[in-house]
Design a protein around this motif. Structure first.
Motif, PDB file in Angstrom:
ATOM      1  N   ALA A 142       0.826  -1.208   0.000  1.00  0.00           N
ATOM      2  CA  ALA A 142       0.000   0.000   0.000  1.00  0.00           C
ATOM      3  C   ALA A 142       0.860   1.258   0.000  1.00  0.00           C
ATOM      4  O   ALA A 142       0.531   2.257  -0.648  1.00  0.00           O
ATOM      5  N   LEU A 143       1.973   1.214   0.713  1.00  0.00           N
ATOM      6  CA  LEU A 143       2.852   2.379   0.772  1.00  0.00           C
ATOM      7  C   LEU A 143       3.476   2.674  -0.585  1.00  0.00           C
ATOM      8  O   LEU A 143       3.544   3.836  -1.008  1.00  0.00           O
ATOM      9  N   MET A 144       3.901   1.638  -1.302  1.00  0.00           N
ATOM     10  CA  MET A 144       4.504   1.846  -2.613  1.00  0.00           C
ATOM     11  C   MET A 144       3.483   2.409  -3.603  1.00  0.00           C
ATOM     12  O   MET A 144       3.805   3.262  -4.431  1.00  0.00           O
ATOM     13  N   ARG A 145       2.242   1.961  -3.519  1.00  0.00           N
ATOM     14  CA  ARG A 145       1.201   2.518  -4.391  1.00  0.00           C
ATOM     15  C   ARG A 145       0.960   3.989  -4.082  1.00  0.00           C
ATOM     16  O   ARG A 145       0.773   4.808  -4.994  1.00  0.00           O
ATOM     17  N   LEU A 146       0.982   4.321  -2.795  1.00  0.00           N
ATOM     18  CA  LEU A 146       0.815   5.723  -2.408  1.00  0.00           C
ATOM     19  C   LEU A 146       1.953   6.569  -2.958  1.00  0.00           C
ATOM     20  O   LEU A 146       1.722   7.670  -3.498  1.00  0.00           O
ATOM     21  N   LEU A 147       3.179   6.076  -2.854  1.00  0.00           N
ATOM     22  CA  LEU A 147       4.332   6.828  -3.348  1.00  0.00           C
ATOM     23  C   LEU A 147       4.298   6.971  -4.862  1.00  0.00           C
ATOM     24  O   LEU A 147       4.686   8.014  -5.405  1.00  0.00           O
ATOM     25  N   ASP A 148       3.835   5.934  -5.571  1.00  0.00           N
ATOM     26  CA  ASP A 148       3.685   6.048  -7.032  1.00  0.00           C
ATOM     27  C   ASP A 148       2.788   7.242  -7.370  1.00  0.00           C
ATOM     28  O   ASP A 148       3.093   8.033  -8.266  1.00  0.00           O
ATOM     29  N   GLY A 149       1.690   7.360  -6.633  1.00  0.00           N
ATOM     30  CA  GLY A 149       0.753   8.439  -6.901  1.00  0.00           C
ATOM     31  C   GLY A 149       1.316   9.797  -6.538  1.00  0.00           C
ATOM     32  O   GLY A 149       1.175  10.769  -7.293  1.00  0.00           O
ATOM     33  N   VAL A 150       1.977   9.879  -5.390  1.00  0.00           N
ATOM     34  CA  VAL A 150       2.542  11.151  -4.941  1.00  0.00           C
ATOM     35  C   VAL A 150       3.670  11.620  -5.860  1.00  0.00           C
ATOM     36  O   VAL A 150       3.786  12.801  -6.167  1.00  0.00           O
ATOM     37  N   CYS A 151       4.486  10.663  -6.315  1.00  0.00           N
ATOM     38  CA  CYS A 151       5.648  11.010  -7.145  1.00  0.00           C
ATOM     39  C   CYS A 151       5.315  11.077  -8.636  1.00  0.00           C
ATOM     40  O   CYS A 151       6.112  11.591  -9.421  1.00  0.00           O
ATOM     41  N   GLY A 152       4.177  10.539  -9.017  1.00  0.00           N
ATOM     42  CA  GLY A 152       3.806  10.558 -10.422  1.00  0.00           C
ATOM     43  C   GLY A 152       4.648   9.636 -11.266  1.00  0.00           C
ATOM     44  O   GLY A 152       4.784   9.838 -12.480  1.00  0.00           O
ATOM     45  N   ALA A 153       5.222   8.624 -10.676  1.00  0.00           N
ATOM     46  CA  ALA A 153       6.065   7.669 -11.404  1.00  0.00           C
ATOM     47  C   ALA A 153       6.195   6.398 -10.584  1.00  0.00           C
ATOM     48  O   ALA A 153       5.993   6.403  -9.361  1.00  0.00           O
ATOM     49  N   LYS A 154       6.515   5.309 -11.269  1.00  0.00           N
ATOM     50  CA  LYS A 154       6.736   4.041 -10.578  1.00  0.00           C
ATOM     51  C   LYS A 154       8.001   4.149  -9.723  1.00  0.00           C
ATOM     52  O   LYS A 154       9.068   4.532 -10.211  1.00  0.00           O
ATOM     53  N   VAL A 155       7.893   3.845  -8.465  1.00  0.00           N
ATOM     54  CA  VAL A 155       9.012   3.968  -7.532  1.00  0.00           C
ATOM     55  C   VAL A 155       9.611   2.591  -7.274  1.00  0.00           C
ATOM     56  O   VAL A 155       8.889   1.638  -6.971  1.00  0.00           O
ATOM     57  N   ALA A 156      10.929   2.490  -7.422  1.00  0.00           N
ATOM     58  CA  ALA A 156      11.625   1.231  -7.132  1.00  0.00           C
ATOM     59  C   ALA A 156      11.786   1.067  -5.628  1.00  0.00           C
ATOM     60  O   ALA A 156      11.708   2.044  -4.864  1.00  0.00           O
ATOM     61  N   LEU A 157      11.999  -0.163  -5.191  1.00  0.00           N
ATOM     62  CA  LEU A 157      12.171  -0.452  -3.771  1.00  0.00           C
ATOM     63  C   LEU A 157      13.618  -0.854  -3.503  1.00  0.00           C
ATOM     64  O   LEU A 157      14.132  -1.804  -4.104  1.00  0.00           O
ATOM     65  N   LEU A 158      14.283  -0.102  -2.632  1.00  0.00           N
ATOM     66  CA  LEU A 158      15.684  -0.337  -2.291  1.00  0.00           C
ATOM     67  C   LEU A 158      15.747  -0.876  -0.863  1.00  0.00           C
ATOM     68  O   LEU A 158      15.576  -0.116   0.093  1.00  0.00           O
ATOM     69  N   PRO A 159      15.984  -2.178  -0.678  1.00  0.00           N
ATOM     70  CA  PRO A 159      15.907  -2.783   0.652  1.00  0.00           C
ATOM     71  C   PRO A 159      17.184  -2.677   1.471  1.00  0.00           C
ATOM     72  O   PRO A 159      17.266  -3.213   2.572  1.00  0.00           O
ATOM     73  N   ASP A 160      18.189  -1.988   0.958  1.00  0.00           N
ATOM     74  CA  ASP A 160      19.517  -1.957   1.569  1.00  0.00           C
ATOM     75  C   ASP A 160      19.545  -1.271   2.936  1.00  0.00           C
ATOM     76  O   ASP A 160      18.709  -0.437   3.252  1.00  0.00           O
ATOM     77  N   CYS A 161      20.579  -1.610   3.705  1.00  0.00           N
ATOM     78  CA  CYS A 161      20.879  -0.941   4.964  1.00  0.00           C
ATOM     79  C   CYS A 161      21.793   0.251   4.664  1.00  0.00           C
ATOM     80  O   CYS A 161      22.615   0.200   3.748  1.00  0.00           O
ATOM     81  N   CYS A 162      21.649   1.318   5.435  1.00  0.00           N
ATOM     82  CA  CYS A 162      22.496   2.497   5.235  1.00  0.00           C
ATOM     83  C   CYS A 162      23.877   2.316   5.858  1.00  0.00           C
ATOM     84  O   CYS A 162      24.784   3.115   5.612  1.00  0.00           O
ATOM     85  N   GLY A 163      24.032   1.304   6.709  1.00  0.00           N
ATOM     86  CA  GLY A 163      25.326   1.058   7.351  1.00  0.00           C
ATOM     87  C   GLY A 163      25.476   1.714   8.711  1.00  0.00           C
ATOM     88  O   GLY A 163      26.523   1.584   9.355  1.00  0.00           O
ATOM     89  N   MET A 164      24.432   2.387   9.167  1.00  0.00           N
ATOM     90  CA  MET A 164      24.500   3.105  10.435  1.00  0.00           C
ATOM     91  C   MET A 164      24.990   2.257  11.606  1.00  0.00           C
ATOM     92  O   MET A 164      25.792   2.747  12.427  1.00  0.00           O
ATOM     93  N   PRO A 165      24.577   0.971  11.745  1.00  0.00           N
ATOM     94  CA  PRO A 165      25.079   0.192  12.890  1.00  0.00           C
ATOM     95  C   PRO A 165      26.604   0.126  12.944  1.00  0.00           C
ATOM     96  O   PRO A 165      27.195   0.219  14.020  1.00  0.00           O
ATOM     97  N   LEU A 166      27.246  -0.008  11.799  1.00  0.00           N
ATOM     98  CA  LEU A 166      28.707  -0.072  11.769  1.00  0.00           C
ATOM     99  C   LEU A 166      29.322   1.232  12.239  1.00  0.00           C
ATOM    100  O   LEU A 166      30.309   1.241  12.991  1.00  0.00           O
ATOM    101  N   ALA A 167      28.742   2.345  11.795  1.00  0.00           N
ATOM    102  CA  ALA A 167      29.251   3.655  12.200  1.00  0.00           C
ATOM    103  C   ALA A 167      29.123   3.840  13.702  1.00  0.00           C
ATOM    104  O   ALA A 167      30.039   4.331  14.371  1.00  0.00           O
ATOM    105  N   GLU A 168      27.982   3.425  14.266  1.00  0.00           N
ATOM    106  CA  GLU A 168      27.760   3.611  15.697  1.00  0.00           C
ATOM    107  C   GLU A 168      28.653   2.706  16.542  1.00  0.00           C
ATOM    108  O   GLU A 168      29.047   3.078  17.646  1.00  0.00           O
ATOM    109  N   MET A 169      28.981   1.527  16.023  1.00  0.00           N
ATOM    110  CA  MET A 169      29.865   0.629  16.763  1.00  0.00           C
ATOM    111  C   MET A 169      31.287   1.181  16.858  1.00  0.00           C
ATOM    112  O   MET A 169      32.060   0.773  17.713  1.00  0.00           O
ATOM    113  N   GLY A 170      31.623   2.099  15.947  1.00  0.00           N
ATOM    114  CA  GLY A 170      32.985   2.609  15.882  1.00  0.00           C
ATOM    115  C   GLY A 170      33.816   1.897  14.840  1.00  0.00           C
ATOM    116  O   GLY A 170      35.037   2.087  14.770  1.00  0.00           O
TER     117      GLY A 170
END
Length: 377
Positions: A142-170
């Protein structure tokens, strides 16, 4: 970096009153603590403090010298890890640069993947963040359909992690290598804009995206600017938990705009003065009791507002704060936007089951024998 920030510290103690654990090592201050680390004169109190700091930056809002205390603490963690005074294996469950970790094991156990129609080439991608993808997976269609409508284009889904846990661990070198890989994938996919739901992802990706010509935008900003609002429920009051990475940003204002149809009751500590929910700083991997103490304190602060629901823009905060007296009363803002609730009890059950029986033994083995995703350079 440590030396430069420590030199700025006035040792005035202004940060101490805003922190829940600095008073435990008083009269030590962040600057003097850092100088002790550099001199190799670290005491037991200071060694206790460094891995338990939530990196919430609340102290920085009180600092007259604008010392980057959280960055200084993560740099000190790096030194302690290098010296063997912090056992890095305690963080293994969240080594997101390894093939098996708590996030990837959950996705494998419950077959959570990206739908084929969301892999197609697009200039726009939505990055939900690790916790929302895993714990809020049922919201994604449902969220992806909402974003398609808001953005006016098909939105891809990027499941990746940003890496924040590694940064916080030091683990700075490993984080930078991981982040390089993420940005290579974003460039190869041709994304011109990445919408992010997790406040941590926004904090980690925004500045580098700007430098590389890729716009990184909070999904809450996009929704608020498009006039999207959560359908109000008559008589239901809400209180917003502001995530630590949102400190100094407009994220809280966008969330409140989306929730403007509700009666809002603010917690005593909100906005830039918000307290950590307990999930920050990778502390739960080192001292789970500290996580529980922080979550309990924040849940009690919410309860004092008398609001019906505690609303978060961070799924990790939702999970952490779902403790008495807030149990059953925590909602992610996107649950309200989509009018679709997450069964948190079921999610907790799944998390427990993945470590039980034959499946649990298999997952324990894979975690213990996980390997780096990329070769050392």
């Amino acid at each position: 970096m440590i030396e430069a920030e420590a030199a700025k510290c006035l040792d005035c103690g202004a940060c101490t009153a805003s922190c829940d654990i600095l008073p435990a090592i008083d009269p030590a201050r962040p600057g003097s603590l850092a100088r002790q680390v550099l001199a190799g004169e670290l005491g037991m109190r200071e060694e206790w403090f460094i891995p338990r700091c939530a990196l919430c930056r609340r102290c920085e809002t009180a600092c007259p010298a604008q010392v980057r205390i959280a960055d200084m603490v993560t740099a000190m963690r790096s030194l302690l890890i290098a010296e063997g005074r912090i056992d890095v294996e305690r963080y293994r469950a969240m080594w997101v640069d390894y093939d098996w970790n708590a996030i990837s094991l959950f996705r494998d156990t419950y077959a959570l993947g990206v739908p084929s129609e969301r892999v197609a080439s697009s200039p726009l991608a939505f990055m939900p963040g690790c916790s929302l993808f895993n714990e809020g997976y049922e919201l994604l269609p449902a969220l992806m359909r909402l974003l398609d409508g808001v953005c006016g284009a098909k939105v891809a889904l990027l499941p990746d992690c940003c890496g924040m846990p590694l940064a916080e661990m030091g683990l700075r070198t490993r984080y930078e290598r991981f982040a390089d890989g993420l940005w290579e994938r974003i460039a190869d996919a041709g994304y011109e804009e990445v919408l992010v739901a997790c406040p941590n992802c926004l904090a980690q990706l925004e500045s580098r995206g700007e430098a590389l010509g890729v716009r990184v935008t909070s999904v809450y900003e996009r929704l608020a600017c498009a006039g999207v609002k959560a359908p109000a429920r008559p008589g239901v009051t809400v209180s917003v938990h502001d995530s630590c990475p949102a400190r100094g940003t407009q994220l809280g204002a966008w969330v409140r705009e989306i929730l403007s149809g509700y009666d809002l009751r603010e917690m005593e500590c909100c906005g830039d003065k918000s307290r950590c929910c307990g999930s920050g700083g990778a502390v739960s991997l080192f001292d789970f009791t500290m996580r529980e103490v922080r979550a309990q304190r924040r849940a009690e602060e919410f309860a004092r507002t008398g609001a019906d629901w505690c609303v978060c823009a961070c799924m990790s905060s939702c999970s952490t704060l779902d403790v008495p007296p807030a149990s059953g009363r925590v909602r992610h803002v996107l649950e309200l936007v989509l009018d679709q609730e997450i069964d948190r009890a079921e999610c907790r059950r799944k998390m427990d089951l993945m470590w039980q029986g034959d499946q649990g033994a298999r997952n324990e083995h894979r975690l213990a024998h996980s390997r780096p995703l990329a070769k050392e350079r």
